[in-house]
Design an enzyme around this catalytic site. Structure first.
Site, short mmCIF file in Angstrom:
data_model
loop_
_atom_site.label_atom_id
_atom_site.label_comp_id
_atom_site.label_asym_id
_atom_site.label_seq_id
_atom_site.Cartn_x
_atom_site.Cartn_y
_atom_site.Cartn_z
N PHE A 128 -32.93 57.23 -12.32
CA PHE A 128 -33.27 55.83 -12.04
C PHE A 128 -33.86 55.61 -10.65
O PHE A 128 -33.81 54.51 -10.13
CB PHE A 128 -32.04 54.93 -12.23
N VAL A 157 -43.41 53.99 -19.88
CA VAL A 157 -42.54 53.11 -20.67
C VAL A 157 -41.13 53.00 -20.11
O VAL A 157 -40.33 52.22 -20.60
CB VAL A 157 -42.45 53.61 -22.14
N GLU A 171 -39.75 51.78 -17.32
CA GLU A 171 -39.28 50.62 -16.57
C GLU A 171 -39.71 49.28 -17.13
O GLU A 171 -39.10 48.25 -16.83
CB GLU A 171 -39.74 50.75 -15.11
#
Length: 754
Positions: free
Chosen positions: A250, A715, A717
């Site tokens: 992340f 794709v 976020e």
């Protein structure tokens, strides 16, 4: 050199081997059987365990550590403190590029935030190291902690994000507001949020003389290699980092963190391999987070509902010692076609660890405020929120004036609304109830994220035995890179996927760039594609210049690579296998290399984004304020889809994160001590399955010839950016209460702010 066409036509696609196929994860069996080796699963001979001792204050100095008590504990080997740490070749507070962050590596007794490492205990067992860390019993000289957006004097940051201007003006904003018939001003607040991947930051480090081997989760192997090399004064080639699997990242594993470097220092100190793994509560401090924001948006619209002006101001925070300013206002640069737009920032310095990139940095925080305010002004104009967006969405990027390289947003709106049943939505709030008496609300949000590319490299090999090898130091955080990139490799080499030995996740392979910004598939994929084209071209050159080959002289005609053979484009009955070509040339293998990078000409001519529209349904108990998201439908146009199964998973994950942003996630800081009060997954809330019972991701077909040769956009976020606002707007539609402080909690519905 002959004209080479790689197999990309659907006519040549066979299940299990090419781009566009919904293959299951190549690493799936390894993961479900527990044989996928993550960093902390490594146990080299003679390995010791390191445990951090971290500060319990946010600001001050360490006055005392009981090192003697810790070292006297059975099986404790050493205690590393500022007094005896190994010397470094580079100041960890030095910054030589915008992607370098200052690290806390026991430079002094100063404490800059809660959970800052103040010592490292090294022992023969994890238990002994943990006990030793507790025995240090630190005492502090404490200064008052500066906490929150009002905790210090504000200033205008020199830049936001990575080098973006802190003020942008387009058109005459004052005139736009003067011309407006309807105006809205609203202030929204988002809390600090912390990366909480399943796998915490970890490292197993071993020195072999002047060389270093490291097992650690990394989203950027080459960047980590370079940072470590600088700190320890060795060449990057002397460092081998293995990171085949990450249990989530992340953005938090994009750059090497202080605790990981402390593990390397500990190994250097004791002359043995050392493992250091952060405990969950230690993730709240030294490894980054998303900064809080307070965003004030003003919008004006004319009598027809057309925007006349948009002003988006963000107040955010960074640490007391480093710079990263969440670029939330920049979300207003790309979506809505106001003739006048202004974005600006102010910031404060507080006593926390430094914020860094966290999934959809800027876009996630900015879009929830932007999409909520768009809903507010649509309501004030008496318009349906979808109709208002359709009227005001941008055909060209408002700030730059560049046309979008491909724009399928209208189709996202159409397909998402049709699937959701949006036409049945009443305009006024608090009009729908279910059979149980729960209030029902429907909301929507527009999703957008830039189609980024960095630079990456790959190496391709075709072997005499008919197989191929593709090597690239890419990263799989769980998004399916091992599978999707192998599919691109198979197409690039003109082979079935089971004929390709795909090698990744190690720093001794070609640099794939960073896995961030939803750019990894495009960056690494184009490097792989170009490496495949290069090796096929070299193979074709052998054949077309060999008078013994059936392909001799086909240079002007061109060749097609497919199924381990080269075919003449004008006569596919004339073909030759890779194996035959290499055998006749007396070669065991042939190699090619490729680079993936942005096209500066296309970048200067077009604005490049992925788009989407998200529709959410929530149900709210009218007496208790308890909320439940019952349905989310997202329609996304994100260029060429390499693996629909993986993309669907990524989009659903993004939408779940959007639900989390709107209703669950926040770090609560103690204003007295500056310490996080919920540094665990019991009190730092994230959604579970029961929180999101129905998710649907629609893949809207889109062909974008300008982003890159493969047409790939990201794709990972984009799902966050529309969903958070959609959920917030659905809560308003259910209750008639507009909550402007996130996450939306039931107390804010029972006793709404004035």
């Amino acid at each position: 050199m002959p004209d080479i066409a790689l197999t990309q036509s659907p006519a040549h696609i066979r299940h299990g081997s090419n781009i566009g196929q919904p293959l299951t994860r190549r690493d799936g069996v390894l993961k479900v059987t527990g044989t996928a080796r993550y960093a902390a699963d490594n146990h080299p001979p003679g390995m010791l365990y390191a445990v951090l001792a971290v500060s319990s204050i946010a600001r001050g100095r360490v006055a005392f550590l009981d090192v003697a008590a810790a070292k006297a504990h059975p099986r404790v080997v050493e205690v590393m403190t500022p007094a005896n740490k190994p010397a470094l070749a580079q100041d960890p507070d030095a910054k030589t590029n915008p992607f370098m962050f200052r690290l806390d590596l026991l430079q002094s007794d100063q404490v800059r935030y809660a959970n800052q490492p103040v010592a490292v205990v090294i022992a023969e067992t994890l238990e002994a190291a943990t006990e030793g860390a507790a025995l240090l019993s630190p005492r502090y000289g404490t200064d008052p902690a500066r906490v929150g957006l009002d905790g210090a004097a504000s200033f205008v940051p020199p830049a936001v994000g990575v080098g973006n201007p802190s003020e942008v003006h387009h058109g005459d904003v004052a005139a736009g507001f003067a011309a407006a018939v309807t105006q809205i001003e609203a202030t929204y607040e988002t809390p600090p949020q912390y990366h909480n991947p399943m796998e915490p930051h970890a490292i197993v480090a071993a020195w072999h003389g002047d060389t270093l081997s490291v097992d650690t989760p990394s989203q950027g192997l080459a960047i980590a290699q370079g940072r470590i090399a600088g700190l320890f004064g060795i060449s990057p080639e002397a460092i081998h980092i293995r990171s085949p699997f990450l249990g989530g990242g992340f953005g938090g594993k994009g750059f090497i963190s202080g605790p990981q470097v402390l593990g390397i220092m500990a190994a250097k100190m004791v002359g043995k391999p050392v493992k250091l793994v952060l405990r969950r509560e230690q993730m709240f401090g030294p490894v980054g987070h998303r900064a809080p924001t307070r965003q004030t948006l003003r919008m004006g619209a004319d009598k027809d509902g057309q925007l006349t002006a948009l002003d988006h101001h963000t107040k955010t925070a960074s640490s007391s010692f480093d710079d990263f300013f969440e670029p939330a206002s920049n979300a207003s640069h790309t979506l809505y076609a106001s003739p006048a737009i202004a974005t600006s920032y102010e910031a404060v310095r507080v006593d926390t660890g430094t914020p860094i990139f966290m999934r959809a940095p800027g876009e996630a925080t900015g879009s929830i405020a932007l999409e909520s305010t768009i809903d507010e002004i649509a309501c004030a104009c008496g318009m349906d929120p979808l109709a208002f967006r359709l009227m005001n969405y941008a055909e060209v990027e408002p700030i730059s004036g560049k046309p979008f390289s491909s724009k399928a947003l209208r189709e996202c709106y159409r397909q998402g609304a049709a699937r959701f049943g949006w036409e049945r939505r009443p305009l006024a709030p608090r009009q729908m109830q279910d059979d149980a008496g729960l209030l029902v609300g429907w909301g929507m949000g527009t999703a957008t994220f830039p189609a980024l590319m960095f630079q990456g490299h790959a190496r391709a090999v075709l072997r005499r035995d008919g197989g191929g090898v593709m090597e690239i130091g890419a990263h799989d955080m769980g998004q399916g890179a091992w599978t999707a990139l192998a599919q691109i490799a198979a197409d690039g080499l003109g082979l079935d996927i089971d004929q390709v030995d795909f090698r990744s996740g190690s720093s001794d392979l070609p640099d794939a760039g960073i896995a961030g910004g939803s750019a990894h598939t495009a960056t690494a994929g184009m490097a792989i594609h170009n490496a495949g084209a290069d090796v096929i071209a070299r193979l074709a050159d052998l054949a077309t210049n060999d008078n013994r080959s059936l392909l001799f002289g086909a240079g002007n005609t061109g060749l097609i690579a497919r199924g381990g053979r080269l075919f003449r484009r004008d006569d596919e009955n004339r073909s030759e296998s890779y194996a035959d070509i290499l055998t006749r040339a007396g070669l065991e293998a042939i190699e090619g290399r490729g680079t993936g990078a942005t096209d500066p000409v296309a970048q200067s001519a077009y604005a490049m984004h992925a788009h989407g529209a998200v529709f959410a349904e929530v149900k709210v108990d009218p007496d208790l304020g308890q909320m439940r998201v019952t349905r989310v439908v997202g329609a996304f146009a994100a260029g060429r889809i390499i693996n629909p199964r993986m993309v669907h998973s990524q989009l659903c994950g993004g939408m779940i994160w959007g639900v989390s942003f709107a209703l669950h996630e926040q770090a609560v800081m103690d204003p007295r001590s500056g310490r996080p009060m919920n540094p665990n997954l019991g009190e730092y809330h994230v959604p579970v399955n029961a929180d999101v019972p129905s998710l649907e991701a629609i893949l809207v077909e889109e062909s974008d010839a300008h982003v890159n040769a493969l047409g790939i956009k990201g794709v990972g976020e984009i799902g966050v950016t529309g969903t958070a606002g959609a959920v917030a707007n659905a809560v308003w539609h259910a209750t008639g209460i507009r909550v402007r402080t996130f996450p939306i909690t039931l107390d804010r519905l029972i006793e709404p702010a004035p």
